[in-house]
Design a protein around this motif. Structure first.
Motif, mmCIF file in Angstrom:
data_model
loop_
_atom_site.group_PDB
_atom_site.id
_atom_site.type_symbol
_atom_site.label_atom_id
_atom_site.label_comp_id
_atom_site.label_asym_id
_atom_site.label_seq_id
_atom_site.Cartn_x
_atom_site.Cartn_y
_atom_site.Cartn_z
ATOM 1 N N SER A 246 0.829 -1.201 0.000
ATOM 2 C CA SER A 246 0.000 0.000 0.000
ATOM 3 C C SER A 246 0.867 1.256 0.000
ATOM 4 C CB SER A 246 -0.917 0.006 1.225
ATOM 5 O OG SER A 246 -1.645 1.211 1.304
ATOM 6 N N ALA A 247 0.499 2.219 -0.855
ATOM 7 C CA ALA A 247 1.253 3.473 -0.950
ATOM 8 C C ALA A 247 0.860 4.463 0.133
ATOM 9 C CB ALA A 247 1.048 4.104 -2.326
ATOM 10 N N THR A 248 -0.126 4.117 0.963
ATOM 11 C CA THR A 248 -0.568 5.009 2.038
ATOM 12 C C THR A 248 0.026 4.618 3.387
ATOM 13 O OG1 THR A 248 -2.558 3.657 2.375
ATOM 14 C CG2 THR A 248 -2.722 5.518 0.842
ATOM 15 N N THR A 249 0.645 3.434 3.462
ATOM 16 C CA THR A 249 1.317 3.004 4.690
ATOM 17 C C THR A 249 2.767 3.445 4.612
ATOM 18 O OG1 THR A 249 -0.122 1.073 4.853
ATOM 19 C CG2 THR A 249 1.906 1.041 6.145
ATOM 20 N N TRP A 250 3.178 4.315 5.526
ATOM 21 C CA TRP A 250 4.475 4.963 5.403
ATOM 22 C C TRP A 250 5.609 4.084 5.894
ATOM 23 C CZ3 TRP A 250 4.986 8.779 2.266
ATOM 24 C CH2 TRP A 250 3.909 9.637 2.036
#
Length: 334
Positions: A246-250
């Motif tokens: 996921s690109a939203t989990t940093w």
């Protein structure tokens, strides 16, 4: 007739009243020899700082890593220590928040892989027979499976690949090499005198393995754990960088993913990707230093490196180091 301790000391140096304190001091030095190693100490300090950031990072981050602002692609300043992204997001906050994910995946995967390698490798080496053949065949199968492509396939088919799931997949696919090493070491140890003595005394198998074999395999297990942590960290960052997770989990790979996608290098926005790259490099260096420290701790040859000295004709001293032959100038021989 009693003999004074001073007389004993004169006849047998190192014995008598002063012998016990010296032995106690030497035993204490041996206990802390690993921490006293400069490489290991440096690696442990740096790793401790990363662990601290992983725990408190999301709480001390100055901004929400997802919060947008009007400061678009701004260089480092007093308000944003590591600059901003194309959406005005604070890079420093993203870096701090992403440290927890990287450390968690690395250590969780390392623990899973280490437990499996110990169970399979030590059991195969000690029990032998059909059990050894079956477990060795299983290790060989996992050894030839390309781990990273398999991880990509598994995580890409899942709807939401969370950190614990990624770490579990990495751990389940990266234990075979350490298991092979532990099997070879166990085969070497199981015929030693102290193991045979434990068997002759009627000790149970689990007790022989737990109290006789595992203490002698501690360094190999620790070295394998550190190596697996490095592999797991790089694997997670790679998965995030290529957009599998996921690109939203940093995490640090996510930062590099957005920097590469928005052409940060072409915009000369070095602050967008350099901090994450340095964080990866420093963490890898710290873990490697710990691994080097383990090697020097268990190897007498490496431990004594640099301690052997020779004297030249002129009385000057030169240190002998492994892999290097001391070359003395003509002036030093005069």
């Amino acid at each position: 007739m009693s003999i004074p301790t001073s007389s004993i000391e004169q006849v047998i140096p190192g014995q008598g009243a002063m012998a016990q304190p010296a032995a106690v001091k030497k035993a204490k030095r041996r206990r802390f020899r690993f921490v006293a190693n400069k490489k290991a100490a440096t690696g442990l300090v740096v790793l401790g700082i990363y662990l601290l950031f992983a725990i408190i990072g999301p709480w001390v981050a100055p901004y929400d890593p997802n919060a947008r602002s009007n400061a678009l692609v701004q260089p480092p300043s007093a308000d944003h220590w590591m600059g901003t992204t194309h959406l005005g997001q604070d890079v420093f906050s993203q870096l701090l928040t992403g440290t927890r994910s990287v450390i968690f995946v690395g250590f969780f995967a390392g623990i899973v892989a280490t437990v499996l390698s110990v169970l399979i490798g030590v059991t195969a080496g000690y029990v032998g027979g059909k059990t050894d053949e079956v477990l060795s065949a299983l290790s060989n199968v996992f050894l030839v499976i390309p781990a990273l492509p398999l991880i990509i396939i598994i995580t890409s088919t899942l709807e939401s690949a969370e950190d614990w799931l990624i770490a579990l997949v990495i751990g389940l696919t990266s234990w075979s090499w350490n298991a092979r090493v532990l099997r070879a070491q166990t085969l070497s140890l199981r015929r030693r005198d102290f193991v045979e003595a434990a068997r002759a005394a009627g000790e149970r198998t689990w007790r022989v393995i737990g109290y006789e074999l595992l203490p002698n395999l501690t360094a190999v297990i620790a070295s394998g754990f550190v190596g697996t942590v490095i592999f797991a960290v790089l694997s997670e960052i790679t998965l995030a960088f290529i957009g599998v997770t996921s690109a939203t989990t940093w995490n640090w790979g996510t930062i590099l993913f957005w920097a590469q996608g928005q052409q940060a290098l072409a915009q000369n926005a070095w602050w967008w990707f350099v901090p994450a790259g340095l964080a990866i490099a420093v963490l890898g260096t710290a873990l490697s230093l710990i691994n080097f420290g383990i090697d020097e701790f268990v190897s007498p040859r490496l431990r004594s490196m640099g301690e052997t000295k020779i004297k030249t004709v002129s009385g000057r001293t030169a240190r002998m180091r492994i892999g290097f032959t001391p070359v003395l100038s003509k002036e030093s021989n005069r």
